[in-house]
Design a protein around this motif. Structure first.
Motif, PDB file in Angstrom:
ATOM      1  N   LEU A  68     -38.176 -51.391  35.149  1.00 24.80           N
ATOM      2  CA  LEU A  68     -39.097 -51.863  34.115  1.00 24.80           C
ATOM      3  C   LEU A  68     -40.531 -51.611  34.582  1.00 24.80           C
ATOM      4  N   ASP A  69     -41.316 -50.922  33.755  1.00 21.95           N
ATOM      5  CA  ASP A  69     -42.741 -50.690  34.041  1.00 21.95           C
ATOM      6  C   ASP A  69     -43.538 -51.672  33.185  1.00 21.95           C
ATOM      7  N   VAL A  70     -44.188 -52.630  33.843  1.00 27.28           N
ATOM      8  CA  VAL A  70     -44.919 -53.701  33.142  1.00 27.28           C
ATOM      9  C   VAL A  70     -46.403 -53.363  33.056  1.00 27.28           C
ATOM     10  N   GLY A  71     -46.954 -53.471  31.843  1.00 23.81           N
ATOM     11  CA  GLY A  71     -48.360 -53.116  31.646  1.00 23.81           C
ATOM     12  C   GLY A  71     -48.565 -51.639  31.867  1.00 23.81           C
ATOM     13  N   CYS A  72     -47.712 -50.841  31.228  1.00 20.91           N
ATOM     14  CA  CYS A  72     -47.646 -49.404  31.519  1.00 20.91           C
ATOM     15  C   CYS A  72     -48.855 -48.628  31.031  1.00 20.91           C
ATOM     16  N   GLY A  73     -49.703 -49.228  30.192  1.00 22.47           N
ATOM     17  CA  GLY A  73     -50.855 -48.486  29.669  1.00 22.47           C
ATOM     18  C   GLY A  73     -50.384 -47.259  28.912  1.00 22.47           C
ATOM     19  N   GLY A  74     -50.943 -46.118  29.247  1.00 11.68           N
ATOM     20  CA  GLY A  74     -50.544 -44.877  28.580  1.00 11.68           C
ATOM     21  C   GLY A  74     -49.277 -44.261  29.147  1.00 11.68           C
ATOM     22  N   GLY A  75     -48.644 -44.941  30.134  1.00  7.77           N
ATOM     23  CA  GLY A  75     -47.368 -44.436  30.633  1.00  7.77           C
ATOM     24  C   GLY A  75     -47.267 -44.246  32.135  1.00  7.77           C
ATOM     25  N   PHE A  76     -48.118 -44.952  32.876  1.00  7.67           N
ATOM     26  CA  PHE A  76     -48.128 -44.789  34.336  1.00  7.67           C
ATOM     27  C   PHE A  76     -47.877 -46.118  35.037  1.00  7.67           C
ATOM     28  N   PRO A  77     -47.025 -46.107  36.052  1.00  3.68           N
ATOM     29  CA  PRO A  77     -46.381 -44.952  36.707  1.00  3.68           C
ATOM     30  C   PRO A  77     -45.080 -44.475  36.067  1.00  3.68           C
ATOM     31  N   GLY A  78     -44.644 -45.098  34.965  1.00  2.36           N
ATOM     32  CA  GLY A  78     -43.302 -44.870  34.444  1.00  2.36           C
ATOM     33  C   GLY A  78     -42.967 -43.445  34.046  1.00  2.36           C
ATOM     34  N   LEU A  92     -40.538 -49.009  29.521  1.00  2.00           N
ATOM     35  CA  LEU A  92     -41.977 -49.216  29.677  1.00  2.00           C
ATOM     36  C   LEU A  92     -42.458 -50.209  28.634  1.00  2.00           C
ATOM     37  N   ILE A  93     -43.186 -51.237  29.080  1.00  2.00           N
ATOM     38  CA  ILE A  93     -43.698 -52.230  28.139  1.00  2.00           C
ATOM     39  C   ILE A  93     -45.198 -52.436  28.341  1.00  2.00           C
ATOM     40  N   ASP A  94     -45.854 -52.753  27.236  1.00  2.00           N
ATOM     41  CA  ASP A  94     -47.274 -53.092  27.243  1.00  2.00           C
ATOM     42  C   ASP A  94     -47.531 -53.959  26.020  1.00  2.00           C
ATOM     43  N   SER A  95     -48.513 -54.830  26.108  1.00  2.00           N
ATOM     44  CA  SER A  95     -48.798 -55.714  24.976  1.00  2.00           C
ATOM     45  C   SER A  95     -49.644 -55.025  23.899  1.00  2.00           C
ATOM     46  N   ILE A  96     -50.167 -53.834  24.202  1.00  2.00           N
ATOM     47  CA  ILE A  96     -51.070 -53.128  23.271  1.00  2.00           C
ATOM     48  C   ILE A  96     -50.312 -51.986  22.588  1.00  2.00           C
ATOM     49  N   GLY A  97     -50.211 -52.093  21.276  1.00  2.00           N
ATOM     50  CA  GLY A  97     -49.397 -51.167  20.498  1.00  2.00           C
ATOM     51  C   GLY A  97     -49.815 -49.719  20.583  1.00  2.00           C
ATOM     52  N   LYS A  98     -51.121 -49.446  20.610  1.00  2.00           N
ATOM     53  CA  LYS A  98     -51.567 -48.040  20.611  1.00  2.00           C
ATOM     54  C   LYS A  98     -51.169 -47.348  21.913  1.00  2.00           C
ATOM     55  N   VAL A 122     -44.225 -59.193  29.208  1.00  2.00           N
ATOM     56  CA  VAL A 122     -43.085 -59.316  30.116  1.00  2.00           C
ATOM     57  C   VAL A 122     -42.456 -60.706  30.035  1.00  2.00           C
ATOM     58  N   GLU A 123     -43.268 -61.750  29.831  1.00  2.00           N
ATOM     59  CA  GLU A 123     -42.697 -63.101  29.776  1.00  2.00           C
ATOM     60  C   GLU A 123     -41.809 -63.304  28.549  1.00  2.00           C
ATOM     61  N   ASN A 124     -41.955 -62.428  27.543  1.00  2.00           N
ATOM     62  CA  ASN A 124     -41.124 -62.514  26.343  1.00  2.00           C
ATOM     63  C   ASN A 124     -39.995 -61.487  26.326  1.00  2.00           C
ATOM     64  N   HIS A 125     -39.815 -60.803  27.431  1.00  2.00           N
ATOM     65  CA  HIS A 125     -38.799 -59.748  27.518  1.00  2.00           C
ATOM     66  C   HIS A 125     -37.604 -60.294  28.311  1.00  2.00           C
ATOM     67  N   PRO A 126     -36.410 -60.356  27.705  1.00  2.00           N
ATOM     68  CA  PRO A 126     -35.309 -61.119  28.303  1.00  2.00           C
ATOM     69  C   PRO A 126     -34.454 -60.373  29.330  1.00  2.00           C
TER      70      PRO A 126
END
Length: 206
Positions: A68-78, A92-98, A122-126
């Motif tokens: 799991l890549d948390v706060g992946c931004g535009g896709g790094f490091p994932g 890969l997860i991030d709270s920002i949709g764009k 991440v806190e809402n990801h089971p």
């Protein structure tokens, strides 16, 4: 790409092809949705791709490892790691949709079948994983609290399941409380460019 091949000379042809496409893909996406600073785009392969691949220098994931890549931004490091580890699964997860839109667009363009992406905190990801990876999204103790219950119990890699965190600067005070559960590896162990002088990999066993 020459910089990547300098440190990873035995790239699989498929991985080399995908990594070589990243520069143009991100330049195109960045012109529409700004996820990487202009200054960093000038050093894209060093500061984003090779930095992410510090984790690939640190550990070679076993087949079917769940990451799991948390706060992946535009896709790094994932994204670079998913290219290098086609037999592992990356979410890969991030709270920002764009940002997730960019990740999905890049993954689709590359045909990355081992990568999924989702807009969620991440806190809402089971789900649970072997490893959680990230590039310094918050103070390390806060990150550990967010992720503490997200790990699979069985180890199948050379290192124990846990957090693999890319971080720079002086963070000694942040990791003191974890003592024997933590290892800190300088990226200068792998890469000689000045950019990596203050960059490290933290592994915390969970």
């Amino acid at each position: 790409m020459e910089l990547i091949k300098k440190y990873f000379p035995n790239l699989e042809p498929a991985a080399e092809e995908k990594l070589s496409k990243l520069g143009d893909l991100y330049a195109d996406w960045n012109s529409k949705i700004n996820v990487i600073s202009r200054k960093d785009m000038d050093h894209f392969y060093e500061r984003h791709v090779l930095h992410s691949l510090g984790i690939a220098a640190f550990i070679q994931f076993e087949k079917d490892t769940q990451i799991l890549d948390v706060g992946c931004g535009g896709g790094f490091p994932g994204i670079p790691l998913a290219i290098m580890n086609p037999d592992s699964k990356f979410h890969l997860i991030d709270s920002i949709g764009k940002k997730i839109k960019v990740v999905k667009g890049v993954a689709e363009a590359l045909g990355l079948n081992n990568l999924t992406a989702e807009q969620v905190r991440v806190e809402n990801h089971p789900k649970q994983y072997d490893f959680i990876i990230s590039r310094a999204v918050t103070a390390f103790p806060d990150f550990v609290k967010l992720c503490h219950n997200k790990f699979l119990p069985e180890n199948k890699n050379a290192i124990t399941n846990g957090i693999i965190y890319l971080k720079g600067g002086d963070f000694e005070a942040e990791v003191n409380e974890f003592k024997n559960r933590i290892s800190v590896t300088p990226l200068t162990n792998y890469f000689e460019e000045p950019f990596f002088e203050t960059k490290k990999i933290i592994h915390l066993s969970m």
